[in-house]
Every structure is written in structure tokens, then in C-alpha cells.
Write a protein that holds these residues in place. Structure first.
Motif, PDB file in Angstrom:
ATOM      1  N   TYR A 144       0.898  -1.176   0.154  1.00 19.70           N
ATOM      2  CA  TYR A 144      -0.026  -0.082   0.245  1.00 19.70           C
ATOM      3  C   TYR A 144       0.803   1.401   0.001  1.00 19.70           C
ATOM      4  O   TYR A 144       0.476   2.168  -0.771  1.00 19.70           O
ATOM      5  CB  TYR A 144      -0.970   0.081   1.221  1.00 19.70           C
ATOM      6  N   ASP A 145       1.886   1.222   0.974  1.00 18.95           N
ATOM      7  CA  ASP A 145       2.519   2.508   0.834  1.00 18.95           C
ATOM      8  C   ASP A 145       3.647   2.799  -0.276  1.00 18.95           C
ATOM      9  O   ASP A 145       3.773   3.867  -0.648  1.00 18.95           O
ATOM     10  CB  ASP A 145       3.708   2.348   2.124  1.00 18.95           C
ATOM     11  N   TYR A 146       4.161   1.469  -0.726  1.00 20.54           N
ATOM     12  CA  TYR A 146       4.659   1.679  -2.187  1.00 20.54           C
ATOM     13  C   TYR A 146       3.852   2.233  -3.180  1.00 20.54           C
ATOM     14  O   TYR A 146       4.408   3.128  -3.926  1.00 20.54           O
ATOM     15  CB  TYR A 146       5.421   0.466  -2.416  1.00 20.54           C
ATOM     16  N   ASN A 147       2.620   1.738  -3.204  1.00 20.10           N
ATOM     17  CA  ASN A 147       1.831   2.239  -4.229  1.00 20.10           C
ATOM     18  C   ASN A 147       1.293   3.760  -4.130  1.00 20.10           C
ATOM     19  O   ASN A 147       1.287   4.576  -5.196  1.00 20.10           O
ATOM     20  CB  ASN A 147       0.336   1.259  -4.228  1.00 20.10           C
ATOM     21  N   MET A 148       1.298   4.162  -2.833  1.00 18.70           N
ATOM     22  CA  MET A 148       1.007   5.448  -2.564  1.00 18.70           C
ATOM     23  C   MET A 148       2.308   6.355  -3.046  1.00 18.70           C
ATOM     24  O   MET A 148       2.063   7.298  -3.739  1.00 18.70           O
ATOM     25  CB  MET A 148       0.869   5.769  -1.219  1.00 18.70           C
ATOM     26  N   ALA A 149       3.644   5.914  -2.801  1.00 13.71           N
ATOM     27  CA  ALA A 149       4.669   6.716  -2.904  1.00 13.71           C
ATOM     28  C   ALA A 149       4.946   6.808  -4.591  1.00 13.71           C
ATOM     29  O   ALA A 149       5.319   7.706  -5.316  1.00 13.71           O
ATOM     30  CB  ALA A 149       6.111   5.840  -2.633  1.00 13.71           C
ATOM     31  N   ASN A 150       4.676   5.621  -5.286  1.00 12.11           N
ATOM     32  CA  ASN A 150       4.397   5.508  -6.771  1.00 12.11           C
ATOM     33  C   ASN A 150       3.780   6.554  -7.435  1.00 12.11           C
ATOM     34  O   ASN A 150       3.990   7.001  -8.437  1.00 12.11           O
ATOM     35  CB  ASN A 150       4.667   3.892  -7.403  1.00 12.11           C
ATOM     36  N   GLY A 151       2.641   6.691  -6.768  1.00 14.81           N
ATOM     37  CA  GLY A 151       1.347   7.834  -7.290  1.00 14.81           C
ATOM     38  C   GLY A 151       2.079   8.840  -7.055  1.00 14.81           C
ATOM     39  O   GLY A 151       1.523   9.977  -7.728  1.00 14.81           O
ATOM     40  N   LEU A 152       2.901   9.493  -6.352  1.00 11.50           N
ATOM     41  CA  LEU A 152       3.141  10.718  -6.084  1.00 11.50           C
ATOM     42  C   LEU A 152       4.490  10.849  -6.925  1.00 11.50           C
ATOM     43  O   LEU A 152       4.666  12.146  -7.071  1.00 11.50           O
ATOM     44  CB  LEU A 152       3.500  10.891  -4.380  1.00 11.50           C
ATOM     45  N   ASP A 153       5.357   9.858  -7.027  1.00 10.80           N
ATOM     46  CA  ASP A 153       6.404  10.232  -8.045  1.00 10.80           C
ATOM     47  C   ASP A 153       6.646   8.848  -8.747  1.00 10.80           C
ATOM     48  O   ASP A 153       7.416   8.008  -8.131  1.00 10.80           O
ATOM     49  CB  ASP A 153       7.710  10.605  -7.016  1.00 10.80           C
ATOM     50  N   PHE A 154       6.237   8.565  -9.777  1.00 13.59           N
ATOM     51  CA  PHE A 154       6.526   7.572 -10.664  1.00 13.59           C
ATOM     52  C   PHE A 154       7.882   7.408 -11.137  1.00 13.59           C
ATOM     53  O   PHE A 154       8.137   6.570 -12.120  1.00 13.59           O
ATOM     54  CB  PHE A 154       5.551   7.234 -11.543  1.00 13.59           C
ATOM     55  N   ASN A 155       9.006   8.253 -11.002  1.00 14.86           N
ATOM     56  CA  ASN A 155      10.283   8.366 -11.541  1.00 14.86           C
ATOM     57  C   ASN A 155      11.320   7.845 -10.766  1.00 14.86           C
ATOM     58  O   ASN A 155      12.390   8.013 -10.815  1.00 14.86           O
ATOM     59  CB  ASN A 155      10.569   9.959 -12.174  1.00 14.86           C
ATOM     60  N   GLN A 156      10.800   7.095  -9.482  1.00 19.50           N
ATOM     61  CA  GLN A 156      11.904   6.513  -8.528  1.00 19.50           C
ATOM     62  C   GLN A 156      12.162   5.201  -8.768  1.00 19.50           C
ATOM     63  O   GLN A 156      11.110   4.426  -8.402  1.00 19.50           O
ATOM     64  CB  GLN A 156      11.348   6.964  -7.330  1.00 19.50           C
ATOM     65  N   PRO A 157      13.236   4.881  -9.361  1.00 20.32           N
ATOM     66  CA  PRO A 157      13.473   3.253  -9.621  1.00 20.32           C
ATOM     67  C   PRO A 157      13.474   2.647  -8.337  1.00 20.32           C
ATOM     68  O   PRO A 157      12.953   1.377  -8.206  1.00 20.32           O
ATOM     69  CB  PRO A 157      14.886   3.267 -10.152  1.00 20.32           C
ATOM     70  N   ASP A 158      13.945   2.989  -7.102  1.00 19.98           N
ATOM     71  CA  ASP A 158      13.779   2.452  -5.880  1.00 19.98           C
ATOM     72  C   ASP A 158      12.694   1.864  -5.506  1.00 19.98           C
ATOM     73  O   ASP A 158      12.276   0.856  -4.750  1.00 19.98           O
ATOM     74  CB  ASP A 158      14.571   3.050  -4.640  1.00 19.98           C
ATOM     75  N   ILE A 159      11.289   2.627  -5.770  1.00 20.62           N
ATOM     76  CA  ILE A 159      10.095   2.403  -5.451  1.00 20.62           C
ATOM     77  C   ILE A 159       9.773   1.143  -6.294  1.00 20.62           C
ATOM     78  O   ILE A 159       9.135   0.205  -5.787  1.00 20.62           O
ATOM     79  CB  ILE A 159       9.119   3.363  -5.740  1.00 20.62           C
ATOM     80  N   TYR A 160       9.966   0.956  -7.522  1.00 20.16           N
ATOM     81  CA  TYR A 160       9.682  -0.280  -8.132  1.00 20.16           C
ATOM     82  C   TYR A 160      10.482  -1.087  -7.695  1.00 20.16           C
ATOM     83  O   TYR A 160       9.603  -2.456  -7.707  1.00 20.16           O
ATOM     84  CB  TYR A 160       9.901  -0.034  -9.672  1.00 20.16           C
ATOM     85  N   TYR A 161      11.838  -1.171  -7.437  1.00 23.06           N
ATOM     86  CA  TYR A 161      12.443  -2.396  -6.657  1.00 23.06           C
ATOM     87  C   TYR A 161      11.799  -2.896  -5.447  1.00 23.06           C
ATOM     88  O   TYR A 161      11.499  -4.027  -5.389  1.00 23.06           O
ATOM     89  CB  TYR A 161      13.828  -2.074  -6.686  1.00 23.06           C
ATOM     90  N   ASN A 162      11.436  -1.844  -4.571  1.00 21.90           N
ATOM     91  CA  ASN A 162      11.049  -2.388  -3.293  1.00 21.90           C
ATOM     92  C   ASN A 162       9.608  -3.188  -3.284  1.00 21.90           C
ATOM     93  O   ASN A 162       9.372  -3.782  -2.630  1.00 21.90           O
ATOM     94  CB  ASN A 162      11.113  -1.163  -2.323  1.00 21.90           C
ATOM     95  N   ARG A 163       8.877  -2.416  -4.238  1.00 19.64           N
ATOM     96  CA  ARG A 163       7.399  -2.825  -4.537  1.00 19.64           C
ATOM     97  C   ARG A 163       7.537  -4.063  -4.885  1.00 19.64           C
ATOM     98  O   ARG A 163       6.614  -5.094  -4.658  1.00 19.64           O
ATOM     99  CB  ARG A 163       6.694  -1.954  -5.315  1.00 19.64           C
ATOM    100  N   GLY A 164       8.522  -4.330  -6.067  1.00 25.45           N
ATOM    101  CA  GLY A 164       8.787  -5.828  -6.497  1.00 25.45           C
ATOM    102  C   GLY A 164       9.115  -6.678  -5.414  1.00 25.45           C
ATOM    103  O   GLY A 164       8.492  -7.819  -5.447  1.00 25.45           O
ATOM    104  N   LEU A 165       9.817  -6.159  -4.456  1.00 27.69           N
ATOM    105  CA  LEU A 165      10.146  -7.155  -3.080  1.00 27.69           C
ATOM    106  C   LEU A 165       9.048  -7.458  -2.406  1.00 27.69           C
ATOM    107  O   LEU A 165       8.499  -8.630  -1.912  1.00 27.69           O
ATOM    108  CB  LEU A 165      11.092  -6.520  -2.586  1.00 27.69           C
ATOM    109  N   ALA A 166       8.008  -6.549  -2.245  1.00 30.30           N
ATOM    110  CA  ALA A 166       6.853  -6.694  -1.627  1.00 30.30           C
ATOM    111  C   ALA A 166       5.942  -7.649  -2.078  1.00 30.30           C
ATOM    112  O   ALA A 166       5.198  -8.697  -1.616  1.00 30.30           O
ATOM    113  CB  ALA A 166       5.936  -5.384  -1.373  1.00 30.30           C
ATOM    114  N   LEU A 167       5.732  -7.657  -3.768  1.00 32.26           N
ATOM    115  CA  LEU A 167       4.985  -8.286  -4.424  1.00 32.26           C
ATOM    116  C   LEU A 167       5.617  -9.785  -4.563  1.00 32.26           C
ATOM    117  O   LEU A 167       4.616 -10.828  -4.342  1.00 32.26           O
ATOM    118  CB  LEU A 167       4.894  -7.921  -5.762  1.00 32.26           C
TER     119      LEU A 167
END
Length: 237
Positions: free
Chosen positions: A111-134
């Protein structure tokens, strides 16, 4: 008769002027963070919010200090306070997600990574860490999408490639996983975890004992002691 009162008033004004501002205290806290003096940083940030309660950056930075001390609950509380004061900044969402991941609260972290991604979709670390959660939620297809997004900025990021191989294995695609792991060890010849996973996959998925044993022995030589169980059982004549 009035001169002493004037001097006291002037002294009080001077004393007030010498007190550090919230900004000064925040900067001192950040400097302590950079020096890895985390408890001192927390003390500075506590003083910041005592002076000025509406200071979301101080709560976020305070959460980072707690995170570094592995005090996950205190970190989460600080990040949550930062979000409550300013829900437009991706950083406290991202940071709280990281703390939740340490508690293996994968759904809440997602949920938090989805919120972070919605606020800034240009951050590679968000995709990586969300991938770990998934990955933790065994949502392998979605994890692969995020790992591929994380790789767009740096296709040779071995952290991402290694975890992408795990998602591929979860998705029952051992051939692509092996190719990905071979890329990891090409880029990082001392990655014991990758050699281990590569060896196990070669043996268990493909029945390739020779290649698997070679990789497992490499993992063991690099200090991955868990490989010894496989070597003892399958690789010794």
C-alpha cells in the motif's frame, strides 16, 4: 530605578536570539544522521518538533534514524506522523514501506509503495522495493513488471536481477531464471547467493548435476555455508 529592568529585558532578548531555530536544529539532526550518530539525531529532531509541531521533514528524518537503529515500530510511527502532516511527499510513504518490509508486513508495505509511486513514478527504488513486497506476497507477474521497471534506469543492477530470478522461479520459468542468474554472476563474480540459487535451480529444475555442483561449490567457496548440505548430498561420490 528603571535601568535594571531595561537590562534584564535586553538580556532576555539576547538569550532568545541565541536559541537555535527549528531549522538550525533540523540541520544539526541531518548532520548527525550523516555521521551515523542516530540517537543524537533523534534528540535533535525531538527538539525540532517541540519547537515547531508542523514539521513533516523532521518526523520523516526522525523515522530514518529509528530505522537505522532497527526500531521498526518507532520508525513507522514517525513516518506516519510525517504523512499526516504532509501527504504529498512520497518519501515518508516509501520509508514507512521499508520499515513494514522489515516486519514482513508485505500487504501494508505494498500500500505504501503504491502511494509513493503515485506521488512520484520516476523513482526506480520504489519499483524495486514494491517488487520485493509483491515477491513476498507471491504475486510473481506483478513483481516481474516492477523489477523490469527498476531495470530501465540500470539494466545491470544485480540486486534487481537476482530478485527478478526469484520471481521467474516462482512463475515456473526456470530457464529464464537461470539466464538471469548467469547475468548476475557475470556482473558480480563474488555473489554467493546467486551461485547458490543457480546451482539449486540447475539441479532441481533441470536435473543438471554437473553444472549445479559447480555453482554450489563456488557458492561455498565464497562463504555460503548452506551450499554444503547440497554438495554433501548430491555432489560427493
Amino acid at each position: 530605578m528603571h535601568k535594571p529592568l531595561f537590562n534584564i529585558f535586553a538580556f532576555l532578548l539576547l538569550l532568545s536570539a541565541c536559541q537555535p531555530s527549528a531549522e538550525d536544529l533540523f540541520d544539526a539532526g541531518v548532520a548527525a544522521l550523516e555521521r551515523q550518530e542516530y540517537q543524537q539525531a533523534i534528540e535533535y529532531f525531538d527538539r525540532v518538533v517541540q519547537k515547531e509541531g508542523n514539521y513533516p521533514a523532521a518526523y520523516n528524518a526522525r523515522g530514518v534514524a529509528f530505522f537505522e537503529l532497527e526500531k521498526w515500530d518507532e520508525a513507522i510511527a514517525s513516518f506516519s506522523k510525517s504523512i499526516a502532516l504532509d501527504s504529498t511527499n512520497y518519501k515518508p510513504y516509501f520509508n514507512r514501506g521499508n520499515a513494514l518490509m522489515e516486519k514482513e508486513a508485505f500487504k501494508e508495505a505494498l500500500y505504501d509503495y503504491n502511494m509513493a509511486n503515485g506521488l512520484d513514478f520516476n523513482q526506480p527504488d520504489i519499483y524495486y522495493n514494491r517488487g520485493l513486497a509483491l515477491l513476498g506476497l507471491e504475486m510473481y507477474d506483478d513483481a516481474l513488471v516492477d523489477f523490469d521497471m527498476a531495470l530501465t534506469g540500470n539494466p545491470e543492477d544485480t540486486r534487481v536481477l537476482f530478485n527478478k530470478s526469484k520471481a521467474l522461479l516462482g512463475n515456473n520459468d526456470p530457464l529464464t531464471a537461470i539466464a538471469t542468474l548467469n547475468e548476475v554472476v557475470r556482473l558480480d563474480q563474488r555473489n554467493a547467493s546467486a551461485y547458490y540459487l543457480l546451482g539449486v535451480t540447475e539441479m532441481s529444475a533441470l536435473g543438471n548435476k554437473e553444472a549445479g555442483c559447480t555453482q554450489l561449490k563456488m557458492a561455498l567457496s565464497l562463504g555460503y555455508t548452506q551450499a554444503k548440505e547440497w554438495i554433501d548430498e548430491f555432489c560427493e561420490e
